[in-house]
Design a protein around this motif. Structure first.
Motif, PDB file in Angstrom:
ATOM      1  N   ASP A 149       0.832  -1.205   0.000  1.00 14.42           N
ATOM      2  CA  ASP A 149       0.000   0.000   0.000  1.00 14.42           C
ATOM      3  C   ASP A 149       0.862   1.249   0.000  1.00 14.42           C
ATOM      4  O   ASP A 149       2.101   1.178   0.028  1.00 14.42           O
ATOM      5  CB  ASP A 149      -0.975  -0.018   1.184  1.00 14.42           C
ATOM      6  CG  ASP A 149      -0.274   0.045   2.536  1.00 14.42           C
ATOM      7  OD1 ASP A 149       0.934   0.355   2.584  1.00 14.42           O
ATOM      8  OD2 ASP A 149      -0.930  -0.220   3.553  1.00 14.42           O
ATOM      9  N   ARG A 163      -7.082   0.205  -2.714  1.00 12.55           N
ATOM     10  CA  ARG A 163      -7.870   1.324  -2.181  1.00 12.55           C
ATOM     11  C   ARG A 163      -6.925   2.450  -1.818  1.00 12.55           C
ATOM     12  O   ARG A 163      -6.253   2.407  -0.790  1.00 12.55           O
ATOM     13  CB  ARG A 163      -8.657   0.899  -0.938  1.00 12.55           C
ATOM     14  CG  ARG A 163      -9.800  -0.059  -1.212  1.00 12.55           C
ATOM     15  CD  ARG A 163     -10.587  -0.263   0.064  1.00 12.55           C
ATOM     16  NE  ARG A 163     -11.678  -1.221  -0.097  1.00 12.55           N
ATOM     17  CZ  ARG A 163     -12.530  -1.555   0.874  1.00 12.55           C
ATOM     18  NH1 ARG A 163     -12.383  -0.980   2.079  1.00 12.55           N
ATOM     19  NH2 ARG A 163     -13.479  -2.431   0.665  1.00 12.55           N
ATOM     20  N   ARG A 164      -6.875   3.448  -2.638  1.00 12.99           N
ATOM     21  CA  ARG A 164      -5.985   4.577  -2.405  1.00 12.99           C
ATOM     22  C   ARG A 164      -6.485   5.400  -1.231  1.00 12.99           C
ATOM     23  O   ARG A 164      -7.664   5.765  -1.165  1.00 12.99           O
ATOM     24  CB  ARG A 164      -5.908   5.441  -3.660  1.00 12.99           C
ATOM     25  CG  ARG A 164      -4.955   6.618  -3.554  1.00 12.99           C
ATOM     26  CD  ARG A 164      -3.506   6.133  -3.523  1.00 12.99           C
ATOM     27  NE  ARG A 164      -2.592   7.233  -3.282  1.00 12.99           N
ATOM     28  CZ  ARG A 164      -2.087   8.013  -4.227  1.00 12.99           C
ATOM     29  NH1 ARG A 164      -2.431   7.814  -5.480  1.00 12.99           N
ATOM     30  NH2 ARG A 164      -1.243   8.981  -3.929  1.00 12.99           N
ATOM     31  N   GLY A 165      -5.588   5.684  -0.267  1.00 10.66           N
ATOM     32  CA  GLY A 165      -5.919   6.522   0.872  1.00 10.66           C
ATOM     33  C   GLY A 165      -6.625   5.806   2.004  1.00 10.66           C
ATOM     34  O   GLY A 165      -6.977   6.440   2.994  1.00 10.66           O
ATOM     35  N   MET A 166      -6.826   4.494   1.881  1.00 15.94           N
ATOM     36  CA  MET A 166      -7.488   3.739   2.946  1.00 15.94           C
ATOM     37  C   MET A 166      -6.533   2.676   3.467  1.00 15.94           C
ATOM     38  O   MET A 166      -5.816   2.034   2.698  1.00 15.94           O
ATOM     39  CB  MET A 166      -8.774   3.084   2.431  1.00 15.94           C
ATOM     40  CG  MET A 166      -9.833   4.068   1.980  1.00 15.94           C
ATOM     41  SD  MET A 166     -11.381   3.251   1.553  1.00 15.94           S
ATOM     42  CE  MET A 166     -11.845   2.553   3.134  1.00 15.94           C
ATOM     43  N   GLN A 167      -6.509   2.487   4.764  1.00 17.20           N
ATOM     44  CA  GLN A 167      -5.613   1.522   5.379  1.00 17.20           C
ATOM     45  C   GLN A 167      -6.279   0.151   5.420  1.00 17.20           C
ATOM     46  O   GLN A 167      -7.376  -0.014   5.949  1.00 17.20           O
ATOM     47  CB  GLN A 167      -5.248   1.964   6.795  1.00 17.20           C
ATOM     48  CG  GLN A 167      -4.186   1.081   7.451  1.00 17.20           C
ATOM     49  CD  GLN A 167      -3.729   1.638   8.777  1.00 17.20           C
ATOM     50  OE1 GLN A 167      -4.228   2.664   9.221  1.00 17.20           O
ATOM     51  NE2 GLN A 167      -2.792   0.965   9.411  1.00 17.20           N
ATOM     52  N   LEU A 168      -5.600  -0.838   4.839  1.00 13.05           N
ATOM     53  CA  LEU A 168      -6.094  -2.206   4.819  1.00 13.05           C
ATOM     54  C   LEU A 168      -5.253  -3.072   5.749  1.00 13.05           C
ATOM     55  O   LEU A 168      -4.110  -2.727   6.079  1.00 13.05           O
ATOM     56  CB  LEU A 168      -6.033  -2.767   3.387  1.00 13.05           C
ATOM     57  CG  LEU A 168      -6.880  -2.049   2.340  1.00 13.05           C
ATOM     58  CD1 LEU A 168      -6.712  -2.719   0.979  1.00 13.05           C
ATOM     59  CD2 LEU A 168      -8.343  -2.032   2.731  1.00 13.05           C
TER      60      LEU A 168
END
Length: 666
Positions: free
Chosen positions: A214, A236-241
């Motif tokens: 990421d 998912r750009r800008g979201m923490q997975l």
């Protein structure tokens, strides 16, 4: 957007088979919700296809197959990225074909043609949209991460560098735990998908381990190493997975990765030759025993057959005991590995040549006879004949090895002899395969002694140098020999920078002479997988070369750049001297005309004289200018009313308000 990384292994050149496999992977990826499918870079023709890319029909088959594949993928609504090496302007180009909407678009070639018209950077990574995500494609992640335009969400990195045991980054996800890729990706602030190949493609080997990272530098998904797989991950750009913790990532262990890479190389090379079996000569030494274990791990014990030839050069009780122990070691190895062992009596080589053999001819003819027996056994068993020669053997004794049949594949041909001890210890950790007596430094020393004795055959034994070379090199430890060879061959270090050069200068020089002496013969040795920074196949020197690196004997390094700088300095100095001479001649001429003595000229040319001349010129110019002004003013008051007066240069207009400098630019 979901991205799929298809970590697949296929035979080079099977274009239709590869396209069918890519289509099946696309079906599986679509079932798991993928929008974008990526396949490995060397899949079509490797990363060094040579003259293949110049064959117009190869390009035709490649393009037409990709167009048919694109039409089939259109129904699946999956975009595929298929890299391949193509020809552009007569030079190889890493191209990536974008299979989208039923078309196969060569992204890099198209962008280069467009950028040639606009003057933009020709080789900047291509960028396009897939399912609302801005995707960039690169073959060099560390270089292009900092040069991507703003707005990119994901970089797809196609790994092209093959496995190098000394380069941890070539192991893909296994290098992340030690910090590779993390910092660069976090600084760039975008996602990274590393498409790592797995398998042997010609002499290049890849270990797999694809991963998705990421924009914070955390691995969120990984594929297994050393095996095929299909990895699908949502971007998912800008979201923490949820990410994989560092201790859960695979750790790079040199011997383990080297062993598994060689297993892949043996398996894929045998399959490329249309066989699943291997035959090899067992000599009761470390390298042949370890090669047998490698073939078993790659092909299975039922597909490996060993050959042992009883030797006839037994003249003393001690030699008889040694030969009996050797045969027992071979039988123990075959029992440990559960392979079939073919025992053969030693052929009477003296009867073949019909004369009495010299001391050196006996081992040489025996090896030739053993090679013939190995070739015959491989033909009967429909197996690939495997050689156990190492990179140390190829460096020191290539002429003697090339005189007999060694097989068609040498798994350890790019691995130095001293490394086999550690490989054997690692392999025996999973279950005893190589007899314990062979996994020692003494076994390595015996193998090195045999390699040096083999190197003294033929040309060297007929000279007075043979005994001297043997005595000098016998003082070196195996690690010292391999250290010098590795520095010279793999890293191309000059003589003065070789390890232990101060204590073993003559020995190092002799080793380099042996390496140069075997240049022509190494081209006749079996092929080997490249697992180092530079193999002998990459380090070819002229076969008839007479030069060896024997050092500079204390002299400073002198190269072309130094020579060119000296010539430039010399040219500038000659220009200064010429200008000084011209100035002197001009001043002498002026002095002769004006009656100035040489002493006065020398004073005028000094700094103080030049300063006084400048001061006098300024004062003289002011006086002349003042005189001209007075003359103009007087003529305007007392002279005729005509606007034109006759001056020294003839009639002309006179302007009282104009200033006439004495020393003008004109």
């Amino acid at each position: 957007m979901n991205i799929a990384l298809a970590q697949i292994d296929m035979r080079l050149g099977d274009i239709e088979g590869i396209c069918a496999r890519v289509e099946s992977q696309a079906v599986l990826a679509k079932e798991r919700g993928a929008d974008l499918l990526c396949v490995p870079a060397p899949l079509m023709a490797g990363v060094v296809p040579g003259g293949l890319i110049e064959a117009s029909n190869y390009e035709n088959d490649l393009v037409r197959s990709l167009e048919r594949l694109a039409a089939r993928l259109k129904e699946l609504e999956v975009v595929a990225l298929v890299p391949a090496v193509v020809s552009y302007g007569g030079a190889p180009l890493f191209e990536v074909f974008v299979l989208d909407r039923g078309r196969a678009v060569p992204a890099r070639t198209m962008l280069v043609l467009r950028r040639e018209r606009t003057g933009d950077d020709l080789w900047a990574p291509p960028v396009f949209d897939v399912a609302g995500v801005r995707v960039a494609v690169t073959f060099d992640a560390l270089r292009d991460l900092e040069e991507l335009p703003r707005g990119c969400d994901l970089m797809v990195y196609f790994q092209v560098n093959a496995f190098d045991v000394h380069d941890e980054a070539s192991s893909a996800v296994a290098s992340v735990a030690d910090g590779h890729f993390r910092r660069e990706v976090a600084r760039a602030g975008l996602w990274l998908a590393c498409m790592a190949p797995v398998g042997a493609f010609d002499d290049a080997v890849y270990t797999g381990g694809s991963f998705v990272m990421d924009d914070a530098g955390h691995v969120v998904a990984q594929a297994p190493c050393f095996e095929e797989s299909l990895l699908v991950q949502e971007v998912r750009r800008g979201m923490q997975l949820p990410c994989i913790e560092q201790h859960e990532l695979p750790q790079y262990r040199r011997e383990e990765w080297l062993w598994e890479a060689l297993v892949i190389a043996v398996r894929d090379t045998a399959l490329a030759r249309g066989s699943r079996r291997a035959a090899l000569l067992l000599s009761g030494d470390l390298q042949s025993s370890l090669a047998a274990a490698l073939c078993v791990d790659a092909l299975g014990p039922r597909n490996v057959v060993g050959l042992v030839v009883e030797r006839s050069e037994v003249y003393t009780p001690s030699q008889e005991v040694a030969e009996r122990e050797r045969m027992e070691l071979v039988r123990t190895l075959a029992s440990n590995l559960n392979i079939r062992l073919v025992e053969h009596e030693a052929p009477e080589v003296s009867a073949i040549v019909d004369r009495v053999l010299t001391f050196a001819e006996g081992p040489q003819l025996r090896e030739q006879a053993e090679g013939m027996l190995l070739r015959d056994l491989a033909r009967i068993e429909h197996a690939v004949p495997v050689s156990s020669i190492t990179k140390t053997d190829a460096a020191l004794s290539a002429p003697a090895l090339a005189a007999s049949f060694q097989g068609v594949m040498a798994p350890f041909g790019d691995v130095y002899l001293s490394a086999l001890e550690f490989l054997a210890r690692m392999r025996n950790g999973a279950g005893t395969a190589v007899p314990t007596r062979l996994v020692t430094l003494n076994a390595v020393e015996r193998s090195l002694s045999e390699a040096l004795a083999r190197a003294m055959r033929d040309d060297w034994e007929k000279t007075d140098w043979a005994d001297h070379i043997a005595r000098v090199l016998a003082k070196l430890e195996p690690s010292q020999v391999d250290g010098i060879l590795e520095a010279h061959v793999d890293r191309n270090l000059p003589f003065e920078e070789l390890p232990t050069i101060d204590a073993n200068r003559e020995a190092a020089a002799l080793l380099l002479v042996l390496v140069r002496h075997g240049e022509y013969a190494r081209r006749m040795l079996p092929e080997c997988p490249i697992v180092s920074g530079r193999s002998f196949s990459e380090r070819m020197w002229p076969a008839s070369l007479a030069w060896s690196d024997l050092g500079r004997h204390g002299e400073e390094h002198r190269g072309v750049a130094e020579l060119a700088r000296e010539e430039l300095d010399r040219a500038e100095q000659r220009g200064d001297e010429y200008g000084e001479r011209v100035r002197g001649e001009v001043m002498g001429l002026i002095g002769g005309l004006l009656g100035i003595t040489p002493e006065q000229l020398e004073h005028l040319q000094s700094e103080e004289g030049q300063r006084k001349i400048r001061e006098n010129l300024q004062r003289f110019e002011g006086q002349v200018q003042e005189a001209i002004s007075r003359m103009i003013e007087s003529s305007s008051q007392e002279g005729p009313s005509d606007e034109h007066v006759v001056g020294p240069m003839g009639p002309g207009p006179v302007h009282p308000d104009r200033n006439f400098p004495f020393f003008s630019q004109n």
